[in-house]
Design an enzyme around this catalytic site. Structure first.
Site: not given
Ligand code: GLN
Length: 479
Positions: A72, A147, A171
């Site tokens: 990532k 994400s 994420s």
């Molecule tokens: N979808 C969650 C958010 O928008 C989690 C994001 C993540 O785990 N980095 O914060």
């Protein structure tokens, strides 16, 4: 022909050792697959120009020798750009390797490139990337989740054998479920965050994406461990000896499945599931039963507050972590009238909507008049949720829920931020409590199988330090 769609790390290692193909040939196959598939999927922000060189030098006797892996875009690789999916870091080059990257290099992995993600890991669909969305390789009209959507798509599309993402609220696990692969968030503190661009430091954890639980376990074994560069990391012994942490406490149960109990907190998820997800989940429960696991209905009444707690703690930490992007120390700089104006112009130009929304929310919940009402309350609730979960693990080895309430949704479907936030309803408790948690593929929506069926995931959560329970049960389930 190397069949990347099927090849696992375990089978690739065997093939490399037998001489079926070389590490260079394996990396070349990935580069070919990327060239062929990525113009549509857009999983990668950059494919590194030194992959083949890395592959040629790789010692295939090392644990990940010659295995192509993607990262990532929020993990530092020395000399390479790390942008966290943001314009504000578009040209930022890392000056050192993150600890995870150091360990992957030492284990012989070939680092193929950096994958697309929501800006600063904020999102559940990879639609918030400043560099355009990634598509779900199973159905390009749908999001891959987020994400870490680029990492998930890269593995699911057979462009690399494995990838790493970061998980602050889901994420890793949510995109794994949406793309039909395994994604795992370790216990908070098991994997170093040194060199991970921070989102919310008390919740962030790096973890693997792979096709199988067995592969995910190998990847986790390589990257885990205490790190002097991250004071929140835990040693094996601190987990084993701490009376607070029941590492290995259920270990004896792992010897026989009959002693292994899985808790199902129906009160937490009932009424929130898509019909296909609900059916798929009940089938998974039956499968565990038929494998000899004991299923126990449990009640976790506080878990439903996890998302509310998350959306106070996370923005609070985001607002402070993102304060460092001021146009002076890192990345983008836009000239203003004076230095305050420099900040405004730089941050206004560099951050996207979601990042700005969360900075504003976080600043608000931390402001002196509201601190106790919001942040203070959320911290108390975090403690209560953690206690509730830890108490449950006195009676069960694992807690089972669906990974997500629905399968992958369409682009634009969740344009209202609140509906997007709900995508993480089942994964967030793992971050709030620090407990390890993984999504394992559990089949497809809609039966019988036909085109248009979408992958679904099962979420396995264990007590702090008890990754072993997840791996054992996950491997059994996948067999
Ligand atoms: N979808 C969650 C958010 O928008 C989690 C994001 C993540 O785990 N980095 O914060």
């Amino acid at each position: 022909m190397i069949d990347l769609q099927k090849l696992t790390i375990v089978s690739a290692r065997e093939a490399l050792k037998k001489g079926d193909f070389t590490a260079r040939e394996l990396t070349q196959a990935c580069l070919d697959a990327i060239k062929h598939k990525d113009p549509e999927v857009h999983a990668f922000l950059e494919v590194f120009d030194d992959c083949l060189e890395q592959a040629e030098k790789a010692n295939i006797n090392l644990p990940l020798g010659g295995i192509p892996i993607a990262l990532k875009d929020n993990m530092l690789v020395k000399g390479k750009i790390a942008s966290a999916g943001s314009k504000i870091l578009e040209n930022y080059r890392a000056t050192y390797d993150s600890t995870v990257v150091k360990k992957l290099k030492e284990a012989g992995a070939v680092i193929i490139g950096r994958t697309n993600c929501d800006e600063f890991a904020m999102g559940s669909s990879t639609e918030n990337s400043a560099y355009g969305p990634t598509k779900n390789p199973i159905d390009p009209e749908r999001v891959p989740g987020g994400s870490s959507g680029g990492s998930a798509a890269a593995v699911a599309a057979g462009m690399v054998l494995a990838a790493f993402g970061s998980d602050t609220g889901g994420s890793i696990r949510q995109p794994a479920a949406f793309t039909g692969i395994v994604g795992m968030k370790p216990t908070y503190g098991r994997v170093s965050r040194s060199g991970l661009i921070a989102m919310a430091s008390s919740l962030d954890q790096i973890g693997p994406f792979a096709k199988t639980v067995e592969d995910a376990e190998m990847l986790y074994e390589v990257v885990k461990g205490q790190d002097p560069l991250d004071s929140t990391t835990l040693s094996d012994s601190s987990l084993a000896n701490s009376s607070d942490v029941s590492f290995g406490k259920h270990g004896q149960n792992l010897l026989g499945k009959n002693g292994f109990t899985i808790g199902v907190p129906r009160d937490f998820f009932e009424g929130q599931l898509d019909k296909d997800v609900a059916e798929n989940f009940e089938e998974a429960v039956k499968k565990f039963e038929s494998l000899g696991y004991k299923i126990k209905n449990i009640s976790l009444p506080l878990l439903k507050y996890s998302l509310a707690v998350y959306y106070i703690l996370m923005p609070a930490e985001v607002s402070s972590n993102l304060a460092r992007f001021d146009g002076v120390k890192y990345g983008l700089h836009v000239d203003g009238e004076n230095s305050i104006d420099d900040y405004f112009k730089t941050r206004g130009a560099g951050f996207g909507r979601e990042a700005r929304r969360r900075i504003i929310l976080g600043t608000y919940v931390l402001s002196s008049g509201y601190y106790d009402a919001y942040y203070g309350q959320a911290v108390n609730m975090k403690r209560a949720i953690t206690e509730e979960l830890r108490d449950a693990f006195k009676e069960v080895d694992l807690i089972l829920t669906p990974s997500t309430p629905t399968p992958a949704f369409k682009f634009g479907e969740k344009s209202d931020p609140l509906s997007m936030y709900l995508a993480d309803i089942f994964t967030v408790p793992g971050n709030i409590s620090g407990c390890p948690s993984a999504s394992v593929p559990s089949g497809f929506s809609g039966l019988p199988a036909q085109a248009g069926n979408l992958p679904l995931g099962l979420l396995l959560t264990a007590d702090l330090g008890n990754e072993a329970a997840i791996f054992e049960a996950g491997k059994d389930f996948q067999k």
